[in-house]
Design a protein around this motif. Structure first.
Motif, mmCIF file in Angstrom:
data_model
loop_
_atom_site.group_PDB
_atom_site.id
_atom_site.type_symbol
_atom_site.label_atom_id
_atom_site.label_comp_id
_atom_site.label_asym_id
_atom_site.label_seq_id
_atom_site.Cartn_x
_atom_site.Cartn_y
_atom_site.Cartn_z
ATOM 1 N N VAL A 1 30.140 43.905 36.103
ATOM 2 C CA VAL A 1 29.576 45.196 35.705
ATOM 3 C C VAL A 1 28.064 45.114 35.583
ATOM 4 O O VAL A 1 27.357 46.114 35.704
ATOM 5 N N SER A 2 27.529 43.912 35.341
ATOM 6 C CA SER A 2 26.087 43.671 35.336
ATOM 7 C C SER A 2 25.856 42.221 35.716
ATOM 8 O O SER A 2 26.797 41.410 35.748
ATOM 9 N N LYS A 3 24.613 41.869 35.980
ATOM 10 C CA LYS A 3 24.296 40.546 36.499
ATOM 11 C C LYS A 3 24.837 39.414 35.630
ATOM 12 O O LYS A 3 25.371 38.435 36.143
ATOM 13 N N ASP A 4 24.704 39.528 34.326
ATOM 14 C CA ASP A 4 25.067 38.438 33.429
ATOM 15 C C ASP A 4 26.410 38.648 32.739
ATOM 16 O O ASP A 4 26.746 37.932 31.794
ATOM 17 N N SER A 5 27.172 39.635 33.196
ATOM 18 C CA SER A 5 28.429 39.962 32.533
ATOM 19 C C SER A 5 29.584 39.129 33.064
ATOM 20 O O SER A 5 29.625 38.775 34.245
ATOM 21 N N PHE A 6 30.553 38.830 32.191
ATOM 22 C CA PHE A 6 31.795 38.191 32.603
ATOM 23 C C PHE A 6 32.868 39.233 32.920
ATOM 24 O O PHE A 6 33.943 38.889 33.380
ATOM 25 N N GLU A 7 32.560 40.477 32.671
ATOM 26 C CA GLU A 7 33.504 41.561 32.923
ATOM 27 C C GLU A 7 33.303 42.092 34.338
ATOM 28 O O GLU A 7 32.182 42.383 34.757
ATOM 29 N N SER A 8 34.390 42.239 35.081
ATOM 30 C CA SER A 8 34.317 42.733 36.462
ATOM 31 C C SER A 8 34.525 44.241 36.516
ATOM 32 O O SER A 8 35.207 44.822 35.665
ATOM 33 N N ARG A 9 33.926 44.865 37.526
ATOM 34 C CA ARG A 9 34.146 46.296 37.731
ATOM 35 C C ARG A 9 35.627 46.578 37.987
ATOM 36 O O ARG A 9 36.184 47.541 37.472
ATOM 37 N N LYS A 10 36.250 45.739 38.800
ATOM 38 C CA LYS A 10 37.686 45.841 39.061
ATOM 39 C C LYS A 10 38.211 44.438 39.338
ATOM 40 O O LYS A 10 38.134 43.953 40.467
ATOM 41 N N PRO A 11 38.727 43.749 38.332
ATOM 42 C CA PRO A 11 39.251 42.400 38.549
ATOM 43 C C PRO A 11 40.403 42.432 39.549
ATOM 44 O O PRO A 11 41.041 43.466 39.768
ATOM 45 N N LEU A 12 40.649 41.306 40.172
ATOM 46 C CA LEU A 12 41.815 41.202 41.033
ATOM 47 C C LEU A 12 43.069 41.452 40.191
ATOM 48 O O LEU A 12 43.088 41.151 38.995
ATOM 49 N N PRO A 13 44.122 42.013 40.796
ATOM 50 C CA PRO A 13 45.303 42.451 40.027
ATOM 51 C C PRO A 13 45.858 41.393 39.093
ATOM 52 O O PRO A 13 45.926 40.205 39.453
ATOM 53 N N GLU A 14 46.257 41.825 37.929
ATOM 54 C CA GLU A 14 46.766 40.912 36.908
ATOM 55 C C GLU A 14 47.971 40.126 37.410
ATOM 56 O O GLU A 14 48.133 38.943 37.103
ATOM 57 N N ALA A 15 48.818 40.763 38.218
ATOM 58 C CA ALA A 15 50.026 40.106 38.714
ATOM 59 C C ALA A 15 49.719 38.947 39.654
ATOM 60 O O ALA A 15 50.576 38.081 39.887
ATOM 61 N N TRP A 16 48.499 38.905 40.223
ATOM 62 C CA TRP A 16 48.114 37.835 41.141
ATOM 63 C C TRP A 16 47.510 36.627 40.425
ATOM 64 O O TRP A 16 47.459 35.538 40.983
ATOM 65 N N ARG A 17 47.048 36.822 39.249
ATOM 66 C CA ARG A 17 46.193 35.840 38.580
ATOM 67 C C ARG A 17 46.946 34.566 38.208
ATOM 68 O O ARG A 17 48.046 34.611 37.680
#
Length: 348
Positions: free
Chosen positions: A288-304
């Protein structure tokens, strides 16, 4: 005649205060000494106005900001100078960078100070490196303290020992270190510690400058080209592909999106692990920003957390290598597989 000759050959002097030293004047001295004019300069650390008057350039002491006479202090009550288009009041590091930064960058790039890339790097290095030191020295928080208090936010851990300011602070003499009884010798010991600090923070500055001139700037054109082609991979422009190899892309992507405006954002970036035809491919979720660990749209939870054949079974895409448990990155054996994973992830 002999006296005039001695005067001309006398080394140029930089003055700053003695006593407890800080990151801003340590870096200010280092930056000045990168330039030919100051390369062989002598350093005088004192608060004696008479001695400071003899110095060619004075930083962080003296109560005067006057570029025409090379005076760069920021402690005056009336001082409120900032870097162009930035809100943070400058420290001595910011002042020296404001006036000498372009010359340092031009020298590093071996181009004229008027070159367009010099201004680009000048602004970027200030925002990425110098501004934090200015804020630290002027007691300016990265976040509004009142807003933090109102939101009842608390730190999960202390990060005080991992800032550049704290790093320099630790290089000061301890209160109970042995001190020579002779005042001249005591000042010499303190000055030696200051020079260690100046070199240490200067090395970090030089690494940052090296990165932005040799890696970040050359990557800009590659990111711009990939951004221009993004609609070829997804009609909504949500997938960015680097065909040869990955480059530092986050800053450039955010700048491009901001300039273009609108709500459409890139969600996934695809790139080969290495610049060879048989390379595996990565799919990375855009933060979501350069230094963020949060993604705009993470890969699907079922794949992780799944790998190889099990991942293929879950995604329905052959060639899966892995998806990280946090969902910010995954991999496939080839480009087609990575692209299929990205397209499926967009709809999940």
């Amino acid at each position: 005649m002999a006296a005039a000759k001695r005067f001309k050959m006398s080394p140029l002097t930089i003055g700053t205060h003695n006593g407890h030293f800080h990151a801003d004047e340590a870096l200010a001295v280092y930056m000045l000494r990168l330039l030919p004019t100051y390369h062989s300069s002598q350093l005088i650390r004192t608060r004696d106005p008479t001695l400071l008057q003899t110095c060619h350039t004075v930083v962080d002491v003296g109560g005067e900001y006057e570029p025409s006479t090379n005076r760069y202090d920021h402690h005056q009550r009336t001082f409120n100078t900032t870097f162009p288009n930035r809100p943070t009041k400058l420290s001595s590091a910011g002042l020296v960078y404001l006036h000498f930064g372009k010359a340092i960058i031009a020298q590093h790039l071996n181009v004229s100070e008027d070159a367009a890339e010099v201004t680009v790097i000048w602004e970027k290095v200030y925002e990425s490196f110098i501004e934090a030191l200015d804020a630290h020295d002027n007691g300016i928080s990265a976040y509004d303290p009142k807003a933090i208090a109102a939101a009842e936010l608390k730190k999960n851990f202390s990060d005080g020992g991992f800032t550049l300011g704290a790093m320099v602070g630790r290089l000061n003499p301890n209160w109970n270190d042995p001190t020579p009884s002779d005042l001249v010798e005591a000042q010499k010991v303190e000055d030696e510690k200051f020079l260690v600090a100046s070199t240490r923070i200067g090395e970090e500055f030089s690494r940052d400058l090296d990165y932005y001139t040799k890696a970040w700037l050359p990557a800009r054109g590659i990111v711009h080209n990939a951004y221009a082609k993004r609609l070829e991979h997804d009609k909504s422009g949500r997938i960015l592909v680097f065909e040869g190899q990955s480059v530092p892309w986050k800053d450039h992507l955010y700048t491009l999106e901001e300039k273009e405006g609108g709500d459409a954002k890139v969600l996934y970036v695809l790139y080969p692990e290495k610049p060879t035809l048989d390379a595996k491919w990565r799919i990375q979720a855009v933060p979501v920003s350069k230094d963020s660990f949060e993604s705009r749209k993470p890969l699907p939870e079922a794949w992780r957390g799944f790998r190889d054949e099990k991942l293929d079974e879950i995604t329905g895409v052959d060639g899966g290598v892995f998806v990280h448990a946090a969902g910010f990155i995954g991999g496939n054996k080839n480009f087609d597989g990575a692209k299929k994973m990205a397209l499926k992830a967009l709809d999940l």
